[in-house]
Scaffold this motif. Structure first.
Motif, PDB file in Angstrom:
ATOM      1  N   LEU A 105      26.876  50.912  40.142  1.00 27.47           N
ATOM      2  CA  LEU A 105      26.567  49.483  39.850  1.00 27.47           C
ATOM      3  C   LEU A 105      27.725  48.892  38.877  1.00 27.47           C
ATOM      4  O   LEU A 105      28.297  49.625  38.309  1.00 27.47           O
ATOM      5  N   ILE A 106      28.290  47.922  39.395  1.00 23.68           N
ATOM      6  CA  ILE A 106      29.219  47.128  38.588  1.00 23.68           C
ATOM      7  C   ILE A 106      28.805  46.715  37.391  1.00 23.68           C
ATOM      8  O   ILE A 106      28.005  45.774  37.191  1.00 23.68           O
ATOM      9  N   VAL A 107      29.242  47.085  36.127  1.00 24.41           N
ATOM     10  CA  VAL A 107      28.826  46.821  34.790  1.00 24.41           C
ATOM     11  C   VAL A 107      29.802  45.616  34.540  1.00 24.41           C
ATOM     12  O   VAL A 107      29.184  44.906  33.714  1.00 24.41           O
ATOM     13  N   LYS A 108      30.840  45.489  34.733  1.00 27.44           N
ATOM     14  CA  LYS A 108      31.905  44.344  34.304  1.00 27.44           C
ATOM     15  C   LYS A 108      32.955  44.191  35.334  1.00 27.44           C
ATOM     16  O   LYS A 108      33.269  45.144  36.009  1.00 27.44           O
ATOM     17  N   VAL A 109      33.106  42.988  35.891  1.00 26.07           N
ATOM     18  CA  VAL A 109      34.015  42.448  36.738  1.00 26.07           C
ATOM     19  C   VAL A 109      34.719  41.371  36.238  1.00 26.07           C
ATOM     20  O   VAL A 109      34.123  40.290  35.603  1.00 26.07           O
ATOM     21  N   GLU A 110      36.011  41.212  36.049  1.00 28.63           N
ATOM     22  CA  GLU A 110      36.969  39.818  35.801  1.00 28.63           C
ATOM     23  C   GLU A 110      38.305  39.814  36.495  1.00 28.63           C
ATOM     24  O   GLU A 110      38.587  40.894  37.005  1.00 28.63           O
ATOM     25  N   ASP A 111      38.695  38.529  36.549  1.00 26.15           N
ATOM     26  CA  ASP A 111      39.953  38.525  37.165  1.00 26.15           C
ATOM     27  C   ASP A 111      41.011  38.570  36.350  1.00 26.15           C
ATOM     28  O   ASP A 111      40.861  38.602  34.915  1.00 26.15           O
ATOM     29  N   ASP A 112      42.164  38.605  37.070  1.00 23.06           N
ATOM     30  CA  ASP A 112      43.470  39.130  36.050  1.00 23.06           C
ATOM     31  C   ASP A 112      43.933  38.126  35.276  1.00 23.06           C
ATOM     32  O   ASP A 112      44.573  38.202  34.508  1.00 23.06           O
ATOM     33  N   LYS A 113      43.468  36.765  35.500  1.00 21.01           N
ATOM     34  CA  LYS A 113      43.714  35.754  34.700  1.00 21.01           C
ATOM     35  C   LYS A 113      43.017  35.506  33.524  1.00 21.01           C
ATOM     36  O   LYS A 113      43.262  34.506  32.544  1.00 21.01           O
ATOM     37  N   GLY A 114      41.811  36.274  33.698  1.00 22.84           N
ATOM     38  CA  GLY A 114      40.776  35.877  32.602  1.00 22.84           C
ATOM     39  C   GLY A 114      40.172  34.492  32.525  1.00 22.84           C
ATOM     40  O   GLY A 114      39.346  33.950  31.554  1.00 22.84           O
ATOM     41  N   ASP A 115      40.011  34.069  33.728  1.00 24.03           N
ATOM     42  CA  ASP A 115      39.259  32.859  34.161  1.00 24.03           C
ATOM     43  C   ASP A 115      37.770  32.937  34.165  1.00 24.03           C
ATOM     44  O   ASP A 115      36.977  32.192  33.921  1.00 24.03           O
ATOM     45  N   TYR A 116      37.319  34.207  34.856  1.00 20.09           N
ATOM     46  CA  TYR A 116      35.974  34.425  35.008  1.00 20.09           C
ATOM     47  C   TYR A 116      35.628  36.034  34.644  1.00 20.09           C
ATOM     48  O   TYR A 116      36.473  36.663  35.071  1.00 20.09           O
ATOM     49  N   SER A 117      34.423  36.197  34.021  1.00 17.22           N
ATOM     50  CA  SER A 117      34.142  37.611  33.679  1.00 17.22           C
ATOM     51  C   SER A 117      32.747  37.517  33.962  1.00 17.22           C
ATOM     52  O   SER A 117      32.004  36.401  33.631  1.00 17.22           O
ATOM     53  N   PHE A 118      31.980  38.773  34.318  1.00 19.32           N
ATOM     54  CA  PHE A 118      30.713  39.021  34.346  1.00 19.32           C
ATOM     55  C   PHE A 118      30.486  40.388  33.759  1.00 19.32           C
ATOM     56  O   PHE A 118      31.080  41.438  34.062  1.00 19.32           O
ATOM     57  N   ASP A 119      29.507  40.354  32.558  1.00 21.30           N
ATOM     58  CA  ASP A 119      29.353  41.525  31.875  1.00 21.30           C
ATOM     59  C   ASP A 119      27.846  41.783  31.666  1.00 21.30           C
ATOM     60  O   ASP A 119      27.044  40.869  31.324  1.00 21.30           O
ATOM     61  N   LEU A 120      27.594  42.988  32.141  1.00 17.23           N
ATOM     62  CA  LEU A 120      26.204  43.396  32.022  1.00 17.23           C
ATOM     63  C   LEU A 120      25.682  43.723  30.609  1.00 17.23           C
ATOM     64  O   LEU A 120      26.426  44.156  29.603  1.00 17.23           O
ATOM     65  N   LYS A 121      24.449  42.846  30.284  1.00 20.17           N
ATOM     66  CA  LYS A 121      24.023  42.849  28.941  1.00 20.17           C
ATOM     67  C   LYS A 121      22.631  43.614  28.848  1.00 20.17           C
ATOM     68  O   LYS A 121      22.440  44.224  27.572  1.00 20.17           O
ATOM     69  N   GLU A 122      21.938  43.723  29.894  1.00 21.98           N
ATOM     70  CA  GLU A 122      20.586  43.964  29.876  1.00 21.98           C
ATOM     71  C   GLU A 122      19.990  44.448  31.334  1.00 21.98           C
ATOM     72  O   GLU A 122      20.431  43.795  32.283  1.00 21.98           O
ATOM     73  N   SER A 123      19.297  45.442  31.429  1.00 27.18           N
ATOM     74  CA  SER A 123      18.507  45.788  32.332  1.00 27.18           C
ATOM     75  C   SER A 123      17.068  45.957  32.251  1.00 27.18           C
ATOM     76  O   SER A 123      16.813  46.395  31.073  1.00 27.18           O
TER      77      SER A 123
END
Length: 267
Positions: free
Chosen positions: A173-191
């Motif tokens: 599972l992807i826990v965190k993903v972000e673009d190299d410019k720091g414009d978008y990020s998705f961070d897992l907080k809870e399951s």
């Protein structure tokens, strides 16, 4: 050996996700390229069952729930401030079918619902770097997708090849993903365990098109945001507007779009 490993991963996935699970992500977005100091934050859910998943914004689900209750009761009195607060930049859903590998993107353009199947592969390069994110041991990976370079951290402790948005295909599972410019990020907080994955309400028929056709329709909407309302769209409903009303709505929507000039997909 590789086939055996994949079979073991598939078996482990079925065991872990015998019931539905919800993974809650914090999504951070810089939607205005002229104001990178300001970001918007929303919560989105990735609901996973044994054979499929759906990714959607929490605000979208709350708005749909309110509208559904109003239609059931026949009472369309609502708190405008509340509905305004639930406006979302994640006004789409992404469904993934694990057996076929298909990803279906569904979104509304004015009064019409459109869906297209994602036709671009996501080729990952797994990197040696590791990190502890929350309670998970993760490893870094990189991909280029839709005009951006993305870095993801995945964990094999949750043996499912999925993640937020359209991201998938890593051995965990992807826990965190972000673009190299720091414009978008998705961070897992809870399951958490849930009874069943969300069933997002789709009013009316969904128009299935190729991705290129959807993007063309989206571009036309950006050029003339009120066209769908005054022409009735494919649903046939037409709203009568005098020239002043049309101009006010067009100016308001164009102003919003002017600030929403940094989409997650650049090409």
């Amino acid at each position: 050996m590789k086939k055996i490993s994949l079979l073991l991963l598939a078996f482990a996935t079925q065991m872990v996700f015998a019931q539905a699970n919800r993974f809650v992500y914090q999504v951070t977005m810089k939607i205005d390229s002229t104001d990178k100091a300001t970001s918007k934050t929303e919560i989105a859910n990735l609901d996973i069952s044994a054979g499929n998943s759906i990714f959607y914004g929490e605000n979208r689900m709350k708005r749909d729930s309110i509208m559904s209750r109003m239609r059931q009761t026949g009472s369309f009195n609502f708190n405008r401030d509340q509905m305004q607060a639930l406006r979302s930049n994640i006004d789409y859903t992404i469904s993934k079918d694990y057996k076929t590998g298909k990803k279906l993107y569904t979104s509304r353009i004015q009064r019409d619902q459109y869906a297209y199947e994602e036709d671009r592969p996501m080729d990952w390069k797994i990197l040696p770097e590791t990190a502890k994110i929350g309670e998970y041991k993760t490893q870094k990976a990189e991909t280029n997708f839709a005009g951006r370079t993305w870095f993801a951290w995945f964990t094999t402790e949750i043996p499912i090849q999925d993640g937020p948005y359209k991201f998938s295909g890593l051995p965990g599972l992807i826990v965190k993903v972000e673009d190299d410019k720091g414009d978008y990020s998705f961070d897992l907080k809870e399951s958490k365990k849930i009874d069943a994955i969300a069933n997002m309400e789709q009013r009316g028929s969904v128009i299935t098109v190729k991705r290129a056709a959807f993007e063309k329709q989206q571009e036309q909407f950006r050029k003339d945001p009120t066209a769908g309302l005054t022409s009735g769209g494919r649903g046939g409903m037409r709203i009568q507007m005098d020239p002043t009303q049309r101009k006010q709505m067009e100016d308001r929507q164009k102003e919003e779009m002017k600030k929403n000039n940094n989409p997650i997909e650049l090409k």
